[in-house]
Motif scaffolding. Structure first.
Motif, PDB file in Angstrom:
ATOM      1  N   VAL A 471       0.862  -1.180   0.000  1.00  0.00           N
ATOM      2  CA  VAL A 471       0.000   0.000   0.000  1.00  0.00           C
ATOM      3  C   VAL A 471       0.900   1.233   0.000  1.00  0.00           C
ATOM      4  CG1 VAL A 471      -1.790   1.275   1.228  1.00  0.00           C
ATOM      5  CG2 VAL A 471      -1.801  -1.230   1.230  1.00  0.00           C
ATOM      6  N   VAL A 472       0.773   2.058  -1.024  1.00  0.00           N
ATOM      7  CA  VAL A 472       1.585   3.269  -1.174  1.00  0.00           C
ATOM      8  C   VAL A 472       0.644   4.463  -1.079  1.00  0.00           C
ATOM      9  CG1 VAL A 472       3.192   4.530  -2.625  1.00  0.00           C
ATOM     10  CG2 VAL A 472       3.190   2.024  -2.659  1.00  0.00           C
ATOM     11  N   TYR A 473       0.916   5.369  -0.144  1.00  0.00           N
ATOM     12  CA  TYR A 473       0.063   6.554   0.005  1.00  0.00           C
ATOM     13  C   TYR A 473       0.926   7.778   0.270  1.00  0.00           C
ATOM     14  CZ  TYR A 473       0.688   5.842   5.057  1.00  0.00           C
ATOM     15  OH  TYR A 473       1.210   5.685   6.301  1.00  0.00           O
ATOM     16  N   SER A 474       0.434   8.928  -0.160  1.00  0.00           N
ATOM     17  CA  SER A 474       1.148  10.196  -0.010  1.00  0.00           C
ATOM     18  C   SER A 474       0.161  11.333  -0.198  1.00  0.00           C
ATOM     19  CB  SER A 474       2.281  10.295  -1.031  1.00  0.00           C
ATOM     20  OG  SER A 474       1.756  10.355  -2.343  1.00  0.00           O
ATOM     21  N   PRO A 475       0.463  12.550   0.261  1.00  0.00           N
ATOM     22  CA  PRO A 475      -0.387  13.709  -0.045  1.00  0.00           C
ATOM     23  C   PRO A 475      -0.495  13.905  -1.553  1.00  0.00           C
ATOM     24  CG  PRO A 475       1.139  14.228   1.726  1.00  0.00           C
ATOM     25  CD  PRO A 475       1.550  12.897   1.202  1.00  0.00           C
ATOM     26  N   TYR A 476      -1.622  14.305  -1.990  1.00  0.00           N
ATOM     27  CA  TYR A 476      -1.880  14.420  -3.428  1.00  0.00           C
ATOM     28  C   TYR A 476      -0.900  15.407  -4.055  1.00  0.00           C
ATOM     29  CZ  TYR A 476      -4.380  14.954  -7.831  1.00  0.00           C
ATOM     30  OH  TYR A 476      -4.709  14.979  -9.159  1.00  0.00           O
ATOM     31  N   GLY A 477      -0.216  14.950  -5.103  1.00  0.00           N
ATOM     32  CA  GLY A 477       0.723  15.801  -5.829  1.00  0.00           C
ATOM     33  C   GLY A 477       2.116  15.858  -5.216  1.00  0.00           C
ATOM     34  N   GLU A 478       2.347  15.159  -4.102  1.00  0.00           N
ATOM     35  CA  GLU A 478       3.670  15.157  -3.465  1.00  0.00           C
ATOM     36  C   GLU A 478       4.217  13.738  -3.500  1.00  0.00           C
ATOM     37  OE1 GLU A 478       3.477  16.878   0.386  1.00  0.00           O
ATOM     38  OE2 GLU A 478       2.401  18.674  -0.282  1.00  0.00           O
ATOM     39  N   SER A 500      -2.260  14.069   8.034  1.00  0.00           N
ATOM     40  CA  SER A 500      -2.519  15.450   8.424  1.00  0.00           C
ATOM     41  C   SER A 500      -3.984  15.771   8.189  1.00  0.00           C
ATOM     42  CB  SER A 500      -1.632  16.411   7.635  1.00  0.00           C
ATOM     43  OG  SER A 500      -0.273  16.124   7.848  1.00  0.00           O
ATOM     44  N   SER A 501      -4.544  16.592   9.054  1.00  0.00           N
ATOM     45  CA  SER A 501      -5.970  16.899   8.973  1.00  0.00           C
ATOM     46  C   SER A 501      -6.257  17.840   7.813  1.00  0.00           C
ATOM     47  CB  SER A 501      -6.437  17.533  10.291  1.00  0.00           C
ATOM     48  OG  SER A 501      -5.729  18.735  10.528  1.00  0.00           O
ATOM     49  N   GLY A 502      -7.423  17.641   7.195  1.00  0.00           N
ATOM     50  CA  GLY A 502      -7.890  18.532   6.137  1.00  0.00           C
ATOM     51  C   GLY A 502      -7.062  18.490   4.872  1.00  0.00           C
ATOM     52  N   MET A 503      -6.436  17.352   4.536  1.00  0.00           N
ATOM     53  CA  MET A 503      -5.591  17.249   3.354  1.00  0.00           C
ATOM     54  C   MET A 503      -6.124  16.170   2.413  1.00  0.00           C
ATOM     55  SD  MET A 503      -1.627  17.730   4.535  1.00  0.00           S
ATOM     56  CE  MET A 503      -1.181  17.612   2.801  1.00  0.00           C
ATOM     57  N   ARG A 504      -5.719  16.310   1.171  1.00  0.00           N
ATOM     58  CA  ARG A 504      -6.108  15.356   0.132  1.00  0.00           C
ATOM     59  C   ARG A 504      -4.982  14.339  -0.025  1.00  0.00           C
ATOM     60  NH1 ARG A 504      -7.342  17.014  -6.182  1.00  0.00           N
ATOM     61  NH2 ARG A 504      -7.922  14.916  -6.955  1.00  0.00           N
ATOM     62  N   TYR A 505      -5.333  13.055  -0.026  1.00  0.00           N
ATOM     63  CA  TYR A 505      -4.342  11.992  -0.123  1.00  0.00           C
ATOM     64  C   TYR A 505      -4.670  11.084  -1.305  1.00  0.00           C
ATOM     65  CZ  TYR A 505      -2.056  12.949   4.337  1.00  0.00           C
ATOM     66  OH  TYR A 505      -1.328  13.516   5.340  1.00  0.00           O
ATOM     67  N   GLY A 517       1.845   2.147 -13.421  1.00  0.00           N
ATOM     68  CA  GLY A 517       0.705   2.915 -13.893  1.00  0.00           C
ATOM     69  C   GLY A 517      -0.582   2.124 -13.995  1.00  0.00           C
ATOM     70  N   LYS A 518      -0.554   0.818 -13.665  1.00  0.00           N
ATOM     71  CA  LYS A 518      -1.750  -0.020 -13.763  1.00  0.00           C
ATOM     72  C   LYS A 518      -2.313  -0.396 -12.408  1.00  0.00           C
ATOM     73  CE  LYS A 518      -1.456  -0.245 -18.277  1.00  0.00           C
ATOM     74  NZ  LYS A 518      -2.472   0.385 -19.146  1.00  0.00           N
ATOM     75  N   ASP A 519      -1.787   0.207 -11.354  1.00  0.00           N
ATOM     76  CA  ASP A 519      -2.216  -0.151 -10.019  1.00  0.00           C
ATOM     77  C   ASP A 519      -3.511   0.577  -9.672  1.00  0.00           C
ATOM     78  OD1 ASP A 519       0.248  -1.544  -9.696  1.00  0.00           O
ATOM     79  OD2 ASP A 519       1.212   0.389  -9.316  1.00  0.00           O
ATOM     80  N   PRO A 520      -4.431  -0.077  -8.965  1.00  0.00           N
ATOM     81  CA  PRO A 520      -5.660   0.607  -8.533  1.00  0.00           C
ATOM     82  C   PRO A 520      -5.348   1.669  -7.490  1.00  0.00           C
ATOM     83  CG  PRO A 520      -5.524  -1.586  -7.567  1.00  0.00           C
ATOM     84  CD  PRO A 520      -4.399  -1.498  -8.542  1.00  0.00           C
ATOM     85  N   CYS A 521      -5.904   2.863  -7.660  1.00  0.00           N
ATOM     86  CA  CYS A 521      -5.648   3.974  -6.766  1.00  0.00           C
ATOM     87  C   CYS A 521      -6.971   4.641  -6.408  1.00  0.00           C
ATOM     88  CB  CYS A 521      -4.709   5.004  -7.400  1.00  0.00           C
ATOM     89  SG  CYS A 521      -3.070   4.358  -7.780  1.00  0.00           S
ATOM     90  N   VAL A 522      -6.966   5.337  -5.287  1.00  0.00           N
ATOM     91  CA  VAL A 522      -8.137   6.074  -4.846  1.00  0.00           C
ATOM     92  C   VAL A 522      -7.660   7.306  -4.088  1.00  0.00           C
ATOM     93  CG1 VAL A 522      -8.380   4.863  -2.646  1.00  0.00           C
ATOM     94  CG2 VAL A 522     -10.389   5.853  -3.717  1.00  0.00           C
ATOM     95  N   GLU A 523      -8.481   8.351  -4.143  1.00  0.00           N
ATOM     96  CA  GLU A 523      -8.156   9.593  -3.455  1.00  0.00           C
ATOM     97  C   GLU A 523      -9.196   9.854  -2.375  1.00  0.00           C
ATOM     98  OE1 GLU A 523      -7.978  12.606  -6.388  1.00  0.00           O
ATOM     99  OE2 GLU A 523      -6.344  11.666  -7.517  1.00  0.00           O
ATOM    100  N   PHE A 524      -8.773  10.523  -1.301  1.00  0.00           N
ATOM    101  CA  PHE A 524      -9.688  10.830  -0.204  1.00  0.00           C
ATOM    102  C   PHE A 524      -9.186  12.055   0.544  1.00  0.00           C
ATOM    103  CE2 PHE A 524      -6.399   8.226   1.570  1.00  0.00           C
ATOM    104  CZ  PHE A 524      -6.203   8.716   2.848  1.00  0.00           C
ATOM    105  N   TYR A 525     -10.040  12.601   1.367  1.00  0.00           N
ATOM    106  CA  TYR A 525      -9.712  13.758   2.197  1.00  0.00           C
ATOM    107  C   TYR A 525      -9.818  13.357   3.664  1.00  0.00           C
ATOM    108  CZ  TYR A 525     -10.019  16.954  -1.793  1.00  0.00           C
ATOM    109  OH  TYR A 525      -9.819  17.595  -2.976  1.00  0.00           O
ATOM    110  N   THR A 526      -8.901  13.843   4.471  1.00  0.00           N
ATOM    111  CA  THR A 526      -9.006  13.669   5.922  1.00  0.00           C
ATOM    112  C   THR A 526      -9.871  14.782   6.495  1.00  0.00           C
ATOM    113  OG1 THR A 526      -6.950  14.916   6.201  1.00  0.00           O
ATOM    114  CG2 THR A 526      -6.781  12.525   6.132  1.00  0.00           C
ATOM    115  N   LEU A 527     -10.490  14.503   7.634  1.00  0.00           N
ATOM    116  CA  LEU A 527     -11.386  15.467   8.258  1.00  0.00           C
ATOM    117  C   LEU A 527     -10.593  16.582   8.930  1.00  0.00           C
ATOM    118  CD1 LEU A 527     -13.963  13.032   9.897  1.00  0.00           C
ATOM    119  CD2 LEU A 527     -14.058  14.111   7.646  1.00  0.00           C
ATOM    120  N   ASP A 528     -11.276  17.737   9.089  1.00  0.00           N
ATOM    121  CA  ASP A 528     -10.675  18.840   9.831  1.00  0.00           C
ATOM    122  C   ASP A 528     -10.627  18.483  11.301  1.00  0.00           C
ATOM    123  OD1 ASP A 528     -10.353  20.339   7.573  1.00  0.00           O
ATOM    124  OD2 ASP A 528     -12.319  21.298   7.734  1.00  0.00           O
TER     125      ASP A 528
END
Length: 640
Positions: A471-478, A500-505, A517-528
């Motif tokens: 499982v590979v995760y990071s802040p969106y665009g970083e 971190s709170s209130g960020m897009r991952y 480039g063929k791996d399933p990915c999903v984006e989400f936001y953490t709560l404030d």
């Protein structure tokens, strides 16, 4: 007559052949029956003021005692190449030159006790490589410098008693066991005798090792006097070394980040070492061969603490080995070792010669395993696993052209084509397996998002439960700060924390061997962060209440200021109003004249206004009015 003259000349030559003894000295020859022996010279004339220069050259022992000699000049004994014992005791010597003992290569014992030497040339000991006994007691030495330590390595008897020493360099005790690290021997001939008594020792960390030796029972260092005492500081004055307890004196302890490290070839490695002790220890790194490592960084964040980092960039096989981190202070020393291993190697691959395979009519299913490269070997041997008889030749030969050969070539060509087709088929199967592995991951989603964590769920239908997934995760665009979590396909759930709170991952599920480039990915936001929002809301409420209380007070203050300003700026006030506010009219009363009426009804009488005003003007000393009666009928007088 001629014969008598020849006899006289012979006797003179014979007397000159024997060594000459100085007039103020006594020369004794200790002979043996075989004609050999040793010569000793004793010079103890109280009137002697210089070192004798005509001592017999075969002298083995020279004693100069109780004379008026005040200094030992340069190269005073250079011609006494056989001298083994030199005693210059109880004289008046105050100065010893650095080259005074030049060329005494076999000297074994040097005694200079009972003089007035305040500074001894320790570097002169290098002229006496076989010296074992050095006696300097009953002099005026005040210190032993650190530079003297290397010249005392071979000394087994050192007497520094009855001097004015207050301390010794801590490095001096490091040359003898147990501080030298050498094994402790029970052989009496290997013991070291130290004379340190009758000195005003200042007991602190600098002599902590000497104090520790005095408390040992079985040690190769023997003290002439076991009852050494402290002269300072005040709290330890008169206390025996064996009972002295030093404050703020702690031996170093060393801790390393790891004991064994394995790193790939060409990578960068950081080795860290921490130490504690008091005084603050010094740190240095060394390799297994004893060579020091210079590419280090050190820092001491506080008293008694120090850390050091050694960096190795682009490591090579030669960098593998043991690295020792050594800490040292006046109280002792310590060390810890880190073992570094380098994974992988660099070598040149020699392409093997193409073998020619000749297959007979019965050769079926021949399997050829590709060459395996073995490091550190200059030759590579192909490994052949035949099922039937197969001949492999390292040198290609040109076969003869025969019908059977032609048929064989055709069969080989067809085999190659079939092999190529099989290879492409295997690659396609492998690729399809990878894509199937990706397609088998379903319901990939994020649930239970909080301000700093989230839960990732998926289902893997068609993958074994123990199939590794990442499982590979990071802040969106970083992309440069990715974090990974290793799991298996059967778990179906991963808890992501440290967000971190209130960020897009962005989070992806990577299967082993999957295409980029063929791996399933999903984006989400953490709560404030709710707690932060509550604090902000509370701050707004408190601020509003404060403003509601302060604003009326400010308005009232402004009203008062404006009223006073308007009142003072009006010059046309009524005269009467001004009078009312500025003046007060007074009336005074006084006693009536006495009458014969026994029942007077009124004792006081009112006066006119002008008289009252006059009384006001004539009053003094904060009294409204004063009057003196000359008689009962006289009128009052005002004292103005």
């Amino acid at each position: 007559m001629h014969r008598l003259l020849c006899l006289h000349v012979f006797l003179c030559c014979l007397s000159m052949a024997h060594p000459f003894c100085p007039s103020q000295c006594t020369c004794v020859f200790h002979g043996r029956t075989d004609g050999t022996g040793t010569r000793s010279v004793l010079c103890n004339d109280p009137d002697m003021s210089d070192i004798p220069v005509n001592v017999p050259v075969d002298t083995v022992k020279l004693r100069v005692e109780k004379t008026a000699i005040r200094r030992i000049p340069t190269e005073a004994f250079y011609y006494l190449v056989d001298l083994r014992y030199l005693w210059i005791t109880y004289n008046s010597i105050t100065s010893v030159d650095t080259a005074s003992f030049y060329n005494l290569k076999v000297l074994h014992e040097l005694r200079l006790d009972g003089n007035m030497i305040s500074m001894f040339p320790w570097e002169s000991l290098k002229e006496m490589p076989r010296l074992r006994t050095l006696d300097l007691h009953n002099n005026r030495l005040t210190n032993v410098p650190t530079e003297a330590v290397p010249y005392l390595l071979n000394i087994t008897y050192l007497d520094l008693s009855s001097n004015k020493l207050t301390t010794l360099p801590s490095q001096l005790m490091d040359i003898w066991p147990p501080f030298s690290g050498a094994p402790i021997s029970t052989n009496a001939s290997q013991k070291v005798v130290l004379g340190l008594q009758d000195n005003p020792w200042f007991c602190d960390c600098k002599i902590s090792k000497m104090i520790e030796i005095s408390k040992m029972t079985d040690t190769p260092v023997v003290l002439m006097d076991q009852f050494l005492t402290c002269s300072g500081p005040e709290n330890l004055a008169g206390v025996l070394f064996q009972r002295a307890e030093l404050d703020n004196c702690v031996k170093p302890t060393v801790m390393t980040s790891a004991t064994k490290i394995t790193s790939p070839l060409g990578s960068n490695v950081l080795l860290r070492c921490d130490t504690t002790g008091f005084p603050t220890p010094a740190l240095y790194w060394s390799k297994s061969d004893g060579s020091l490592v210079n590419n280090t960084v050190q820092e001491s964040p506080g008293d008694g603490i120090r850390w050091s980092i050694m960096s190795l960039t682009g490591i090579l096989p030669k960098d593998a080995g043991n690295y020792s981190c050594k800490a040292k202070n006046v109280a002792g020393n310590a060390e810890a070792t880190i073992s570094l291993s380098v994974a992988g190697s660099v070598s040149t691959t020699i392409p093997p010669l193409s073998p020619t395979i000749r297959t007979g009519p019965t050769s079926q299913g021949t399997t050829l395993t590709p060459s395996t490269f073995i490091p550190n070997l200059s030759t590579v041997t192909p490994t052949v696993l035949p099922r039937t008889s197969t001949t492999v030749s390292a040198v290609p030969k040109r076969p003869k052209t025969t019908p059977s050969n032609t048929a064989q070539k055709g069969s080989l060509k067809q085999g190659k084509i079939q092999q190529g087709g099989n290879g492409r088929k295997l690659a396609a199967d492998e690729k399809s397996k990878k894509s199937d592995a990706l397609k088998s991951v379903n319901d990939f989603k994020i649930v239970e998002e909080t301000s700093d964590s989230a839960v990732l769920l998926w289902t893997a239908d068609g993958l074994p439960n123990d199939a590794p997934l990442t499982v590979v995760y990071s802040p969106y665009g970083e992309e440069d700060i990715k974090r990974t979590v290793e799991t298996t396909a059967g778990s179906g759930k991963v808890f992501l924390e440290g967000l971190s709170s209130g960020m897009r991952y962005s989070v992806c599920l990577v299967a082993k061997g999957s295409a980029a480039g063929k791996d399933p990915c999903v984006e989400f936001y953490t709560l404030d962060n709710v707690e932060d929002g509550g604090q902000s809301q509370l701050f707004v409420i408190v601020s509003g209440i404060a403003c509601a209380l302060v604003l009326p007070l400010i308005a009232l203050l402004l009203y008062k200021i404006l009223a006073l300003y308007c009142k003072g700026s009006n010059p046309n006030m009524d005269e009467e109003e001004l009078e009312k506010e500025s003046y007060v009219k007074f009336e005074t009363i006084s006693m009536k004249q006495r009458t014969l009426n026994p029942h007077p009804t009124e004792l006081w009488a009112r006066r006119q206004t002008n008289e009252s005003e006059r009384m006001l003007l004539c009053s003094r000393s904060s009294i409204d009015s004063q009057m003196t009666y000359k008689s009962d009928s006289s009128r009052s007088e005002y004292l103005c």
